[in-house]
Design a protein around this motif. Structure first.
Motif, PDB file in Angstrom:
ATOM      1  N   UNK A  35       0.846  -1.206   0.000  1.00 39.75           N
ATOM      2  CA  UNK A  35       0.000   0.000   0.000  1.00 39.75           C
ATOM      3  C   UNK A  35       0.873   1.245   0.000  1.00 39.75           C
ATOM      4  N   UNK A  36       0.344   2.300  -0.635  1.00 37.54           N
ATOM      5  CA  UNK A  36       1.087   3.554  -0.713  1.00 37.54           C
ATOM      6  C   UNK A  36       1.347   4.086   0.709  1.00 37.54           C
ATOM      7  N   UNK A  37       0.287   4.104   1.518  1.00 45.18           N
ATOM      8  CA  UNK A  37       0.405   4.567   2.898  1.00 45.18           C
ATOM      9  C   UNK A  37      -0.316   3.525   3.753  1.00 45.18           C
ATOM     10  N   UNK A  58       5.754   3.258  -1.917  1.00 44.69           N
ATOM     11  CA  UNK A  58       5.433   4.630  -2.332  1.00 44.69           C
ATOM     12  C   UNK A  58       6.565   5.198  -3.168  1.00 44.69           C
ATOM     13  N   UNK A  59       6.389   6.418  -3.643  1.00 47.64           N
ATOM     14  CA  UNK A  59       7.329   7.026  -4.592  1.00 47.64           C
ATOM     15  C   UNK A  59       8.794   6.878  -4.191  1.00 47.64           C
ATOM     16  N   UNK A  66      10.156  -2.452  -4.333  1.00 47.57           N
ATOM     17  CA  UNK A  66       9.779  -3.160  -5.562  1.00 47.57           C
ATOM     18  C   UNK A  66      10.506  -4.493  -5.623  1.00 47.57           C
ATOM     19  N   UNK A  67      11.798  -4.481  -5.294  1.00 46.19           N
ATOM     20  CA  UNK A  67      12.605  -5.698  -5.334  1.00 46.19           C
ATOM     21  C   UNK A  67      12.082  -6.723  -4.312  1.00 46.19           C
ATOM     22  N   UNK A  68      11.707  -6.217  -3.123  1.00 47.60           N
ATOM     23  CA  UNK A  68      11.195  -7.154  -2.099  1.00 47.60           C
ATOM     24  C   UNK A  68       9.854  -7.760  -2.516  1.00 47.60           C
ATOM     25  N   UNK A  91      -1.352   8.339 -11.887  1.00 49.90           N
ATOM     26  CA  UNK A  91      -0.801   9.404 -11.025  1.00 49.90           C
ATOM     27  C   UNK A  91      -0.531   8.876  -9.623  1.00 49.90           C
ATOM     28  N   UNK A  92      -0.181   7.645  -9.535  1.00 53.16           N
ATOM     29  CA  UNK A  92       0.143   6.978  -8.275  1.00 53.16           C
ATOM     30  C   UNK A  92       1.251   5.968  -8.560  1.00 53.16           C
ATOM     31  N   UNK A  93       1.987   5.549  -7.517  1.00 57.85           N
ATOM     32  CA  UNK A  93       3.072   4.592  -7.756  1.00 57.85           C
ATOM     33  C   UNK A  93       2.544   3.259  -8.291  1.00 57.85           C
TER      34      UNK A  93
END
Ligand code: SAM
Length: 281
Positions: A35-37, A58-59, A66-68, A91-93
């Protein structure tokens, strides 16, 4: 659920009733939710009685996280990606994670739902057969004006995200660069104070200037007269766009390709030919 699959799950943009049954089911079945947050998403997950391991994505931690997440997928785990609201990757990761999963032949499954751009467009009353979603305009005025100039000859409706405190500046630039078009500011969609402010850009500026705009907004801009020249012959479209003088050859070719229905590479070759044509100067 233990088959390596990355689910891209849309969540509501305000109204929790817009959560889909499928989203609830899959979030309850996956091994891990990215999750982003995490604190923000925990409220949503608690509301739907979903209790699953959560990790942040998140950004600023995309590369390492991403790797995990990919490692978990490589081990055969299923992962759901959600953002704070709406459709992840818009407009989100998320797109880098999707790209990397695709490169490793890991199945990516979209689970559709709310998206502010599409929600606003659907109620706009503006043409929807062709539209350009361009995300957030740059925050600096100079770059924002260049960005808008690049969109001035695009066909169809333009859809932008904007923060409420930059709304007025951006509307003023729209008026300056794109002229007196019909504009809609769709605010707080699906929430209690949802409203659509409609009118010419001057009228919308007047309305927005009356008070402080709060909440989240989408700006929709009607097609301009110059963009309605469908099927314009390629050379004519290129000449017209190049005469503007402010658009790069690459962007001229991109726009002319859409207008004239040819490939971008053909439009680019023709644009270069015209640019270097000594008779044209
Ligand atoms: N991924 C999201 C989506 O699918 O719509 C967009 C995320 S982007 C970081 C957030 C922006 O979306 C806001 O600044 C606003 O422009 C727009 N937005 C999100 N929710 C909205 C709402 N309920 N009403 C109007 N605009 C909204």
């Amino acid at each position: 659920m233990t088959t390596a699959t990355l689910y891209i799950i849309a969540t509501p943009i305000g109204n929790l009733e817009d959560m889909t049954y499928r989203a609830v089911r899959i979030l309850g079945e996956v091994d891990l939710i990215a999750a982003e947050d995490t604190r923000h998403s925990l409220k949503l997950l608690n509301h739907f009685g979903i209790s699953k391991p959560l990790t942040s994505y998140f950004d600023h931690n995309q590369q390492i996280k991403g790797e995990r997440i990919l490692n978990a997928l490589r081990q055969g785990k299923s992962v759901a990606l959600i953002s704070d609201a709406g459709t992840p990757c818009v407009s989100d990761p998320g797109y880098q994670l999707v790209r990397d999963a695709v490169a490793e032949n890991i199945p990516v499954v979209p689970v559709p739902g709310a998206c502010a751009a599409i929600t606003a467009l659907s109620a706009s009353g503006l043409p929807t057969d062709t539209f350009t979603f361009a995300g957030f305009p740059p925050s600096r005025q100079g770059k924002r004006r260049t960005f808008l100039t690049g969109m001035s000859t695009l066909p169809g409706t333009l859809v932008l995200y904007e923060s409420p405190h930059r709304l007025l500046e951006t509307l003023n630039d729209i008026c300056e660069v794109l002229g007196e078009r019909q504009v809609i500011v769709a605010r707080e969609l699906t929430k209690v104070y949802e409203e659509c402010i409609r009118g010419t850009v001057t009228e919308v500026i007047a309305s927005v200037s009356k008070g402080i705009v709060r909440g989240e907004v989408v700006i929709l801009i009607a097609p301009g007269e110059t963009t309605l020249q469908e099927n314009e012959p390629l050379e004519k479209a290129l000449e017209r766009l190049m005469a503007d003088g402010t658009i790069s050859i690459k962007d001229v070719a991109k726009q002319a390709a859409v207008i004239s229905g040819v490939s971008r590479s053909d439009a680019y070759q023709e644009a270069l030919r015209l640019k270097n044509d000594p008779d044209r100067a």
